[in-house]
Design a protein around this motif. Structure first.
Motif, PDB file in Angstrom:
ATOM      1  N   GLN A  50       0.825  -1.148  -0.111  1.00 57.24           N
ATOM      2  CA  GLN A  50      -0.052   0.038   0.081  1.00 57.24           C
ATOM      3  C   GLN A  50       0.841   1.474   0.100  1.00 57.24           C
ATOM      4  O   GLN A  50       2.194   1.331   0.158  1.00 57.24           O
ATOM      5  CB  GLN A  50      -0.980   0.099   1.331  1.00 57.24           C
ATOM      6  CG  GLN A  50      -1.923  -1.033   1.194  1.00 57.24           C
ATOM      7  CD  GLN A  50      -2.797  -0.941   2.519  1.00 57.24           C
ATOM      8  OE1 GLN A  50      -3.439  -0.270   2.684  1.00 57.24           O
ATOM      9  NE2 GLN A  50      -2.551  -1.860   3.569  1.00 57.24           N
ATOM     10  N   THR A  53       3.826   2.679   2.609  1.00 62.96           N
ATOM     11  CA  THR A  53       4.440   1.359   3.599  1.00 62.96           C
ATOM     12  C   THR A  53       5.999   1.303   2.845  1.00 62.96           C
ATOM     13  O   THR A  53       6.234   1.672   2.101  1.00 62.96           O
ATOM     14  CB  THR A  53       3.544   0.062   3.189  1.00 62.96           C
ATOM     15  OG1 THR A  53       3.734  -0.183   1.686  1.00 62.96           O
ATOM     16  CG2 THR A  53       2.201   0.471   3.457  1.00 62.96           C
ATOM     17  N   GLY A  80      -0.643  -6.458   0.497  1.00 64.58           N
ATOM     18  CA  GLY A  80       0.496  -6.730   1.220  1.00 64.58           C
ATOM     19  C   GLY A  80       1.129  -8.213   0.955  1.00 64.58           C
ATOM     20  O   GLY A  80       0.675  -8.796  -0.217  1.00 64.58           O
ATOM     21  N   GLU A 124      11.223  -7.481   9.394  1.00 61.68           N
ATOM     22  CA  GLU A 124      10.179  -6.870   9.599  1.00 61.68           C
ATOM     23  C   GLU A 124       9.293  -7.081  10.670  1.00 61.68           C
ATOM     24  O   GLU A 124       8.528  -8.336  10.945  1.00 61.68           O
ATOM     25  CB  GLU A 124       9.004  -7.380   8.319  1.00 61.68           C
ATOM     26  CG  GLU A 124       9.184  -6.903   7.151  1.00 61.68           C
ATOM     27  CD  GLU A 124       8.104  -7.113   6.238  1.00 61.68           C
ATOM     28  OE1 GLU A 124       7.381  -6.459   5.673  1.00 61.68           O
ATOM     29  OE2 GLU A 124       8.093  -8.388   5.612  1.00 61.68           O
ATOM     30  N   TYR A 154      -2.843  -8.934   3.879  1.00 61.32           N
ATOM     31  CA  TYR A 154      -1.972  -8.678   4.784  1.00 61.32           C
ATOM     32  C   TYR A 154      -1.333 -10.142   5.215  1.00 61.32           C
ATOM     33  O   TYR A 154      -1.832 -11.024   5.557  1.00 61.32           O
ATOM     34  CB  TYR A 154      -2.521  -8.044   6.085  1.00 61.32           C
ATOM     35  CG  TYR A 154      -2.403  -6.597   5.995  1.00 61.32           C
ATOM     36  CD1 TYR A 154      -2.944  -6.022   4.655  1.00 61.32           C
ATOM     37  CD2 TYR A 154      -2.137  -5.776   6.895  1.00 61.32           C
ATOM     38  CE1 TYR A 154      -3.094  -4.619   4.629  1.00 61.32           C
ATOM     39  CE2 TYR A 154      -2.317  -4.198   6.860  1.00 61.32           C
ATOM     40  CZ  TYR A 154      -2.770  -3.751   5.435  1.00 61.32           C
ATOM     41  OH  TYR A 154      -2.755  -2.513   5.477  1.00 61.32           O
ATOM     42  N   SER A 181      -3.617  -0.056   7.636  1.00 63.35           N
ATOM     43  CA  SER A 181      -2.826   0.311   8.484  1.00 63.35           C
ATOM     44  C   SER A 181      -2.957   1.863   9.051  1.00 63.35           C
ATOM     45  O   SER A 181      -3.207   2.055  10.102  1.00 63.35           O
ATOM     46  CB  SER A 181      -1.468   0.352   7.843  1.00 63.35           C
ATOM     47  OG  SER A 181      -0.985  -1.302   7.822  1.00 63.35           O
ATOM     48  N   SER A 182      -3.197   2.826   7.860  1.00 65.64           N
ATOM     49  CA  SER A 182      -3.200   4.156   8.391  1.00 65.64           C
ATOM     50  C   SER A 182      -4.686   4.374   8.937  1.00 65.64           C
ATOM     51  O   SER A 182      -4.632   5.154  10.170  1.00 65.64           O
ATOM     52  CB  SER A 182      -3.388   4.985   6.970  1.00 65.64           C
ATOM     53  OG  SER A 182      -2.066   4.873   6.308  1.00 65.64           O
ATOM     54  N   SER A 200       6.139  -4.567   9.813  1.00 69.98           N
ATOM     55  CA  SER A 200       6.946  -3.640   8.859  1.00 69.98           C
ATOM     56  C   SER A 200       8.313  -3.093   9.169  1.00 69.98           C
ATOM     57  O   SER A 200       8.674  -3.406  10.630  1.00 69.98           O
ATOM     58  CB  SER A 200       6.126  -2.251   8.828  1.00 69.98           C
ATOM     59  OG  SER A 200       6.671  -1.336   8.098  1.00 69.98           O
ATOM     60  N   SER A 204       9.028   2.369   8.101  1.00 74.54           N
ATOM     61  CA  SER A 204       7.987   2.709   7.924  1.00 74.54           C
ATOM     62  C   SER A 204       7.640   4.191   8.863  1.00 74.54           C
ATOM     63  O   SER A 204       7.675   4.328   9.856  1.00 74.54           O
ATOM     64  CB  SER A 204       6.885   1.713   8.530  1.00 74.54           C
ATOM     65  OG  SER A 204       5.702   2.065   8.698  1.00 74.54           O
TER      66      SER A 204
END
Length: 440
Positions: A50, A53, A80, A124, A154, A181-182, A200, A204
């Motif tokens: 996305q 990211t 993802g 990650e 994801y 995520s946001s 992540s 990030s």
């Protein structure tokens, strides 16, 4: 103009002698170029992630690096890791390569789907951010909480489910949310979520923002080593005290985290020459030190359950291919692909070098020798004539000799063969004297 005519070498004759052979060589090289191990394509499709990211940011850097070698990397957004894995393995998909989180599949399934790994790229970590007055010390305390694990694409949801299972929990024990995520970060800050689970890299911006947001806490995996023993694709990493902001001492202590790695996964149909090119880009992009990895720790052939491709293994063992260290990618690829053809032509060079020069010499001298046939026919006509016919025949042959001499005087040959030309002219005079002597 006369200086051009009197040269030591005749380009025109050389072209006639060498031309057919050179055309044959060029035809073999062109045929080999298209038939012997075709060249890699100049356009590739990359499945990233996305907006905002680490996947999307890194994909952009790969596109910039590959563009230096005239290769266009078309970046496709995705949810993802899981979606990337599906797109790469789908035979009807246009995706050639993408980021996949370790633990997303297993070696048997990967081989069955024709997947190859180019290696792991960066850690990650699993980030579990939460709002609570009391610090969580165990994942059991998540029971009944509103936990965001992201959309189905994801990779973190599959991994988090595995983590819950070793804590004797199931997804039904928590209130699963599936925001992106946001949106999930905003909901967590506003108190509409209790827990945000994400995976992540430290690059990030969302992770860095949450680490500095008052009221948002980070779960400390104090049992990190135990998790890595239960799940070999996980690593134990430490978020050092003060790494986010030394002046404000954020975080105020070391945090233990468990981390899968992002791997570069492609379909086995990816051209082998592009593998080393991707890894050269990966070395530039991921080779530096960051919050969790040391200098030159990545890219690596470790931390991936998908078998590392043989060409990638050669890169990790020997570095950049020899020819690519000194030549452009396309030139080195051409030589690597065409070595069989070039070796064959090299083997033919010796016999060809013995054939072509005599052809050149024959072509030059044939321009002179053919006139000796004309001189011979003049002598033959004179010798066959009766005594009564000789005077008339002599006049005819003298005229013929004049015509021959006029044409011979306009022959253009290299100076290195002038001896043959002057020999011909002296022989014309010899025949003329003989004819005149018989008629005197």
């Amino acid at each position: 103009m006369s200086k051009i005519r009197f040269t030591l070498f005749s380009m025109k004759d050389a072209l006639f002698a060498f031309g057919p052979i050179m055309l044959m060589v060029i035809a073999v090289i062109v045929a080999g170029y298209y038939l012997v191990d075709p060249a890699p394509g100049r356009t590739l499709d990359f499945s990233a992630g996305q907006d905002n990211t680490a996947y999307q940011e890194f994909a952009t850097k790969y596109a910039q690096e590959l563009a230096k070698n005239q290769i266009q990397l078309r970046i496709h957004k995705s949810q993802g890791s899981q979606e990337n894995l599906h797109q790469i393995s789908d035979p009807d998909s246009i995706i050639d390569i993408g980021f996949v989180q370790s633990g997303s599949t297993n070696q048997a399934d990967a081989e069955a789907q024709g997947l190859i790994s180019l290696g792991s790229l960066f850690y990650e970590p699993i980030w579990i951010f939460y709002r609570n007055k009391k610090d969580f010390t165990s994942l059991v305390e998540l029971k009944g909480k509103r936990v965001n694990v992201g959309p189905d694409g994801y990779g973190v949801r599959r991994l988090f489910t595995q983590i819950l299972s070793v804590n004797n929990l199931e997804e039904s024990d928590i209130q699963v949310q599936q925001l992106e995520s946001s949106a999930a970060a905003a909901a967590l800050i506003q108190g509409k979520l209790d827990v945000l689970v994400m995976s992540s890299a430290s690059d990030s911006l969302l992770v860095q923002m949450l680490l500095q947001t008052p009221g948002i806490k980070l779960f400390d995996f104090v049992q990190a080593e135990a998790y890595t023993r239960r799940f070999p694709f996980l690593s134990h990493v430490i978020l050092p005290r003060g790494i986010v902001d030394l002046g404000r001492d954020i975080p105020s202590r070391d945090y233990h985290l468990i981390s899968p790695t992002a791997t570069l996964v492609a379909h086995e149909s990816l051209h082998p020459a592009l593998i080393s090119l991707f890894l050269q880009a990966a070395k530039k992009i991921h080779g530096g030190a960051n919050w969790f990895s040391k200098q030159a720790e990545f890219p690596s052939d470790r931390y991936t359950e998908i078998a590392v491709e043989k060409q990638a293994e050669k890169f990790y063992k020997n570095g950049t291919p020899f020819l690519q260290r000194y030549l452009s990618f396309w030139m080195s690829n051409f030589l690597e692909r065409m070595w069989v053809v070039l070796l064959t032509l090299g083997a033919l060079a010796l016999p060809l070098s013995k054939i072509i020069p005599p052809l050149y010499v024959w072509r030059i001298r044939s321009r002179i020798y053919r006139w000796y046939g004309q001189l011979r026919s003049v002598e033959h006509a004179f010798d066959e004539a009766t005594s009564k016919q000789r005077k008339q025949i002599a006049q005819e042959q003298l005229q013929r000799l004049d015509a021959i001499e006029q044409k011979v005087n306009h022959i253009s040959i290299p100076l290195s063969y002038a001896e043959e030309l002057y020999g011909l002219r002296s022989h014309i005079q010899f025949v003329r004297k003989r004819v005149l002597g018989e008629t005197a």
